[in-house]
Design a protein around this motif. Structure first.
Motif, PDB file in Angstrom:
ATOM      1  N   LYS A   1      33.913 -13.182  27.140  1.00 37.52           N
ATOM      2  CA  LYS A   1      32.555 -13.579  26.532  1.00 37.52           C
ATOM      3  C   LYS A   1      32.774 -14.551  25.476  1.00 37.52           C
ATOM      4  O   LYS A   1      33.740 -14.691  24.870  1.00 37.52           O
ATOM      5  CB  LYS A   1      31.810 -12.283  26.345  1.00 37.52           C
ATOM      6  N   ASN A   2      31.595 -15.216  25.001  1.00 37.50           N
ATOM      7  CA  ASN A   2      31.566 -15.821  23.850  1.00 37.50           C
ATOM      8  C   ASN A   2      31.836 -14.692  22.516  1.00 37.50           C
ATOM      9  O   ASN A   2      31.383 -13.485  22.737  1.00 37.50           O
ATOM     10  CB  ASN A   2      30.113 -16.257  23.580  1.00 37.50           C
ATOM     11  N   TYR A   3      32.707 -15.136  21.716  1.00 33.25           N
ATOM     12  CA  TYR A   3      33.253 -14.131  20.686  1.00 33.25           C
ATOM     13  C   TYR A   3      32.167 -13.147  19.783  1.00 33.25           C
ATOM     14  O   TYR A   3      32.036 -12.069  19.881  1.00 33.25           O
ATOM     15  CB  TYR A   3      34.092 -14.749  19.777  1.00 33.25           C
TER      16      TYR A   3
ATOM     17  N   ASP B   1      39.694 -12.646  17.611  1.00 33.41           N
ATOM     18  CA  ASP B   1      39.579 -13.939  18.416  1.00 33.41           C
ATOM     19  C   ASP B   1      40.549 -14.743  18.612  1.00 33.41           C
ATOM     20  O   ASP B   1      41.380 -15.326  18.088  1.00 33.41           O
ATOM     21  CB  ASP B   1      38.656 -14.780  17.602  1.00 33.41           C
TER      22      ASP B   1
ATOM     23  N   SER C   1      40.676 -17.152  21.265  1.00 35.07           N
ATOM     24  CA  SER C   1      40.329 -18.339  22.181  1.00 35.07           C
ATOM     25  C   SER C   1      40.745 -19.498  21.668  1.00 35.07           C
ATOM     26  O   SER C   1      40.559 -20.728  22.534  1.00 35.07           O
ATOM     27  CB  SER C   1      38.507 -18.362  21.989  1.00 35.07           C
TER      28      SER C   1
ATOM     29  N   GLU D   1      39.585 -17.418  26.038  1.00 35.24           N
ATOM     30  CA  GLU D   1      38.684 -18.220  26.851  1.00 35.24           C
ATOM     31  C   GLU D   1      39.138 -18.068  28.254  1.00 35.24           C
ATOM     32  O   GLU D   1      38.030 -17.950  29.128  1.00 35.24           O
ATOM     33  CB  GLU D   1      39.118 -19.574  26.592  1.00 35.24           C
TER      34      GLU D   1
END
Length: 472
Positions: free
Chosen positions: A8-10, A89, A91, A133
Motif C-alpha cells: 500500500k501507499n506508505y 519504507d 519503496s 512497491e
C-alpha cells in the motif's frame, strides 16, 4: 519478530511506530529535534521520539553490515517498548537495494536465549512491516533470508546450550531431528564403528568421557545435483583440555567448542530448506574431552584413519585430532567431491592473530580461499586468509611419529593447526579443501552488531552464500 510485506501507499499503512534509517540528519522532518538531542547518524546510534512515534537509527554506509546493524538496533529499541508494530519504507532509495541485510539483521538482532533463566520475560508479539512497491520482487529474498536467519539462530541455540544437557548423543539426536524436519538423511555411528574403522584419533579424544563419542553424517541429495560438497565440523561438546588441563578461567565458555559442528548441522538444514541444487554432506565429530583414568596422554602416539601416526604433545590440541579422522572418513565414504570445507573453533592463536570477529581461512588454492573470503564478506561475516608456508610446515614434524599435534614453536599456531589438517587431505582433494578457523567469531562474551552475548552462528551465512554463488 514477525516480518510482513505491504504494498500500500506508505502513509496508509497502519503501524504504532515508524523506523527511519538515516546517514545524515539534514532534511529529515525531525531535524531540529535530532540536533537538539545531539543525535549522530552513525552505526548503532538510535533514538525513539515518542511524540512523533518514530525510531531514528543511524547507518554509515550502504554495506550489508552497516544496514543489518542499523535495523537490528532499531528492532532492539522496539523490543524495549510496548508498541506492537513498526513500519519501514522500502519503496525507493538505497534501502530498497538492501532487503537481504534488513531482513536478516532484524531476525538476527531480535534473537534472545533465556533457556536457563528461572524467570523468563514474556515473549512479545511484535511485527515489522516492510512497505514496498512490488511484493513479488522481494519474496524470494524474504523467504531465503528467513531460512538463513533461522538456521543461524538454530546454531546459536546449540552453541549456547550447556555441556550438562548437550553432550555427544544429544547432538546426534538433534541432528536426526533437523534431518527429519528438512527431509534429509542422517546416520549416526558410535565408538564401536570408530574402532572398527580405525578412527583412533577421534576415539582417543573422547575416551575419558562418560558420554560416548558420536560420528554424525547428514546427507542432502537432490536429483541431478550440479556439484558435491562436504562440510566437516568439530563438535567438541565440552573441552576441559584433557590431561593438559585448561586454566579455570579458560575452561569457562568451552561449550562453544562445538560451534563448528553446530554450523554444519544448521547449514545442512538450511540447504535442504532452500532447495539448493547441490549434493551436500555434513560430517560432525561429536566428542567430549575430559579428564579420567582412561584419558589419552601427552607422549601417546595415535594412528589416524588414513594410517598416519600422530605424536600427542598436548591433549588440549584435540579438535584437530577429531577433524583428522572425520576428514578421512568423508573422503573414504564420498566419491567425486567438488569441495570439502571444515569448520572449527580450533585455535586461540587465530583470535590473537585476526581478532574476535574474523574467521581465518586456510587451504592450498588461492582462488578458492579468496572466493570464500568474498562469500563471507557478502554474507555479513568477516574473514581473511592465513597462508601456509614451508617453514611452519617443518614445525609439526615428529621424531617418534609422522607428525605432532602441536608445533615446536608458539608462533603461527592457527596456521600450523591448518597445516596439520592438510596431512589428512588426499592429493586429489588438496585444491578443493578449505579450513575455516572460527574460534574468534563463534562466541562472544559481549554483544556486537546484531550478535548477542554467546553463540553467533558463525559459518552458516558465508557457506550458504558460497553455495548460492556457485550457480552464478
Amino acid at each position: 519478530m514477525k516480518i510482513s510485506i505491504n504494498t500500500k501507499n506508505y502513509k496508509k499503512v497502519k503501524a504504532d511506530l515508524e523506523i527511519i534509517l538515516i546517514n545524515e540528519i539534514e532534511d529529515t522532518k525531525d531535524e531540529e529535534v535530532l540536533e537538539a538531542l545531539d543525535f549522530k547518524a552513525v552505526d548503532e546510534a538510535c533514538i525513539l521520539l515518542p511524540e512523533s512515534k518514530k525510531i531514528y537509527v543511524g547507518f554509515e554506509d550502504d554495506t550489508y553490515d552497516s544496514i543489518a546493524i542499523a535495523i537490528a538496533t532499531a528492532v532492539k529499541k522496539l523490543q524495549s517498548t510496548k508498541y506492537k508494530t513498526a513500519k519501514i519504507d522500502l519503496s525507493s532509495g538505497a534501502l530498497s537495494e538492501n532487503v537481504k541485510a534488513l531482513i536478516e539483521g532484524a531476525l538476527l538482532g531480535s534473537y534472545t536465549f533465556d533457556r536457563y533463566k528461572s524467570e523468563k520475560k514474556e515473549k512479545k508479539k511484535q511485527e515489522l512491516i516492510f512497505v514496498v512497491e512490488d511484493e513479488a520482487s522481494i519474496n524470494e529474498v524474504l523467504n531465503d533470508s528467513k531460512v538463513i536467519a533461522k538456521a543461524v539462530n538454530k546454531a546459536r541455540d546449540m552453541v549456547n546450550s550447556t555441556p550438562q544437557d548437550f553432550y555427544p548423543i544429544v547432538m546426534a539426536d538433534l541432528a536426526k531431528e533437523l534431518a527429519v524436519d528438512a527431509g534429509i538423511d542422517c546416520k549416526v555411528y558410535g565408538e564401536n564403528f570408530l574402532e572398527k574403522n580405525h578412527m583412533n584419533a577421534m576415539l582417543s579424544v573422547g575416551r575419558a568421557s562418560v558420554h560416548e563419542s558420536q560420528l554424525i553424517h547428514m546427507s542432502y541429495k537432490p536429483k541431478n545435483a550440479k556439484k558435491k560438497i562436504v562440510l566437516v565440523g568439530k563438535g567438541l561438546t565440552y573441552d576441559s583440555g584433557g590431561l593438559s588441563l585448561k586454566p579455570a578461567d579458560f575452561m569457562v565458555t568451552m561449550k562453544l567448542d562445538k560451534a563448528g559442528g553446530c554450523a554444519v548441522m544448521a547449514t545442512l538444514w538450511a540447504v535442504a530448506k532452500l532447495g539448493l541444487p547441490y549434493e551436500v554432506h555434513g560430517i560432525v565429530g561429536a566428542v567430549e574431552n575430559m579428564v579420567g583414568g582412561d584419558a589419552y596422554k601427552p607422549d601417546d602416539v595415535l594412528v589416524a584413519k588414513n594410517g598416519k601416526t600422530i605424536e600427542v604433545r598436548n591433549t588440549d590440541a584435540e579438535g584437530r585430532l577429531v577433524l583428522a579422522d572425520c576428514l578421512c572418513y568423508a573422503q573414504d565414504e564420498i566419491e567425486d567431491i567438488d569441495y570439502i570445507f571444515d569448520y572449527a573453533t580450533l585455535t586461540g592463536a587465530c583470535v590473537v592473530g585476526v581478532g574476535e570477529y574474523t574467521t581465518g581461512i586456510m587451504g592450498n588454492d588461492d582462488i578458492l580461499k579468496r572466493n570464500a573470503v568474498l562469500s563471507a564478506l557478502k554474507s555479513g561475516e568477516y574473514a581473511t586468509t592465513l597462508d601456509f608456508n614451508r617453514y611452519l610446515r617443518k614445525t609439526i614434524k615428529s621424531e617418534v611419529a609422522d607428525i605432532c599435534n602441536i608445533a615446536s614453536t608458539r608462533y603461527g599456531g592457527a596456521i600450523t593447526a591448518g597445516i596439520f589438517l592438510d596431512n589428512f587431505i588426499c592429493e586429489e582433494n588438496k585444491d578443493k579443501w578449505i579450513h575455516f578457523d572460527i574460534a574468534g567469531p563463534a562466541y562472544a562474551q559481549k554483544s556486537w552488531g546484531y550478535n548477542p552475548y554467546g553463540g553467533s552462528g558463525a559459518g552458516v551465512r558465508m557457506t550458504i552464500e558460497f553455495l548460492k554463488g556457485l550457480g552464478k
